[in-house]
Design an enzyme around this catalytic site. Structure first.
Site, short mmCIF file in Angstrom:
data_model
loop_
_atom_site.label_atom_id
_atom_site.label_comp_id
_atom_site.label_asym_id
_atom_site.label_seq_id
_atom_site.Cartn_x
_atom_site.Cartn_y
_atom_site.Cartn_z
N GLU A 75 140.90 -2.30 16.16
CA GLU A 75 139.82 -3.24 15.92
C GLU A 75 140.36 -4.55 15.32
O GLU A 75 141.49 -4.59 14.82
CB GLU A 75 138.82 -2.61 14.94
N HIS A 108 139.15 -5.47 21.13
CA HIS A 108 140.00 -4.33 20.76
C HIS A 108 140.67 -3.72 22.00
O HIS A 108 140.18 -3.82 23.12
CB HIS A 108 139.23 -3.28 19.95
P1 PGA Z 1 134.20 -0.20 28.22
O1 PGA Z 1 134.99 -0.20 26.85
O2 PGA Z 1 135.21 0.13 29.27
O3 PGA Z 1 133.17 0.88 28.08
O4 PGA Z 1 133.62 -1.56 28.38
C1 PGA Z 1 136.23 -0.84 26.80
C2 PGA Z 1 136.85 -0.62 25.47
O5 PGA Z 1 136.13 -0.48 24.48
O6 PGA Z 1 138.09 -0.56 25.41
#
Ligand code: PGA
Length: 253
Positions: free
Chosen positions: A143, A138
């Protein structure tokens, strides 16, 4: 898509901050699209250092965050409003009225999403959009199965996202199940995009986003269609890219 290959999270963060800083030198009143999560934290730290060293000025900058949970007050420590305030905004000279984050507490969420989109357009559009990537591919909270033509909208969070984000909450039950997110179309309208990825758990989605079929089940794959994307990946996140030599590597080793 340009790939900047760096050693680790620290280098990724420095490179990203450098690009943001150069953007502000060229256009001090830039409109920035901002992300949350673990990935951009180091970049924010580097930008704060640059600001404190008087190398960068945010007084004319406008920001639009990618997303926000629904039904979390902005003073809730897990809200993205809180995250942005604590990790970035309170440390720099940005004007409060230039900060935009979707209001997940809005009574009329549909109206809120239309207004958010309108504000982005009225600001002249996003000059530089920062993106992380979820372990399900995503971007923002777009999503798998998202419609590529979607503008800012309310989303039902994917089970994988809820599992991933449970680490920030006391229990998985506390993770909100809905959020407001810029849509893929909103993101694709940005003039320039930086996609950041660090760590082995992102290797498979980085690979699929760059080489894979462009399809809604891998939302970040749509970035292959954007003319101006810089992907900054550390060694672990890019470990599957080594398999294909046709990718253009810039910088790093
Ligand atoms: P994260 O999440 O930087 O905490 O890995 C990335 C995202 O969900 O876009």
């Amino acid at each position: 898509m340009k790939i900047i290959h760096v050693d680790d999270y620290y280098e990724m963060s420095k490179r990203a901050a450098e690009i943001v800083s150069n953007q502000l030198k060229l256009k001090p009143d830039s409109v920035l699209g901002l992300a949350t999560g673990d990935t951009p934290l180091g970049m924010y730290r580097e930008l704060i250092k640059k600001y404190k060293g008087a190398h960068i000025d945010f007084s004319k900058v406008k920001t639009f965050n990618l997303d926000e949970y629904c039904n979390l007050n902005k003073n809730n420590k897990q809200s993205y409003s809180y995250y942005m305030r604590e990790n970035f905004f309170k440390h720099i000279n940005i004007s409060r009225r230039n900060i935009n984050i979707p209001n997940g507490m809005a009574k009329d969420i549909t109206k809120e999403t239309f207004e958010y989109e309108r504000k982005i357009i009225n600001s002249g559009g996003i000059d530089l959009q920062i993106l992380g990537i979820g372990t399900n591919g995503h971007i923002g909270f777009n999503e798998p199965q998202v419609k590529f033509e979607a503008l800012t909208h309310m989303v039902n969070l994917d089970k994988q996202t809820i599992r991933d984000n449970a680490r920030f909450f006391n229990s998985i039950e506390e993770v909100p199940t809905k959020a407001i997110s810029m849509g893929i179309k909103t993101i694709m309208h940005a003039r320039k995009i930086i996609l950041l990825a660090s760590g082995i758990k992102k290797a498979h989605v980085v690979y699929k986003s760059i080489y894979g079929e462009i399809k809604p089940t891998m939302p970040a794959s749509v970035l292959q269609l954007h003319q101006n994307v810089i992907c900054i990946v550390d060694k672990e996140a890019s470990s599957k890219l080594y398999l294909n030599k046709s990718i253009r590597f810039l910088g790093g080793n």
